[in-house]
Scaffold this motif. Structure first.
Motif, PDB file in Angstrom:
ATOM      1  N   ASP A   5      20.795  42.331  34.722  1.00  9.98           N
ATOM      2  CA  ASP A   5      20.891  41.166  33.837  1.00  9.98           C
ATOM      3  C   ASP A   5      19.609  40.992  33.025  1.00  9.98           C
ATOM      4  O   ASP A   5      19.649  40.655  31.843  1.00  9.98           O
ATOM      5  N   ARG A  44      28.960  37.344  28.918  1.00  7.79           N
ATOM      6  CA  ARG A  44      29.953  36.277  29.117  1.00  7.79           C
ATOM      7  C   ARG A  44      30.962  36.667  30.201  1.00  7.79           C
ATOM      8  O   ARG A  44      31.320  35.841  31.050  1.00  7.79           O
ATOM      9  N   LYS A  47      29.511  36.199  33.647  1.00 11.29           N
ATOM     10  CA  LYS A  47      29.480  34.794  34.066  1.00 11.29           C
ATOM     11  C   LYS A  47      30.861  34.331  34.525  1.00 11.29           C
ATOM     12  O   LYS A  47      31.000  33.623  35.519  1.00 11.29           O
ATOM     13  N   GLU A  50      32.009  35.798  38.046  1.00  9.62           N
ATOM     14  CA  GLU A  50      31.281  35.454  39.262  1.00  9.62           C
ATOM     15  C   GLU A  50      32.195  34.668  40.193  1.00  9.62           C
ATOM     16  O   GLU A  50      32.877  33.735  39.787  1.00  9.62           O
TER      17      GLU A  50
END
Length: 56
Positions: A5, A44, A47, A50
């Protein structure tokens, strides 16, 4: 090659700087824009994907 990341954020930041340069080849700017969009989409997706452990 798998990017972390932190590496992805660094690449996004560098690509944004490259995109803002006043001088450059138009084809290069198009490639930079495409790569930038791909990395932002990947971030995106990460995210959204997750998963928090459920309390069952």
């Amino acid at each position: 090659m798998v990017l972390t990341d932190k590496e992805k954020l660094l690449l996004i930041r560098l690509l944004k700087k490259e995109k803002r340069k006043a001088f450059g080849i138009k084809e290069n700017k198009k490639d930079v824009q495409q790569l930038l969009e791909k990395l932002e989409q990947n971030k995106r997706n990460t995210k959204v994907n997750e998963v928090n452990p459920s309390k069952l």
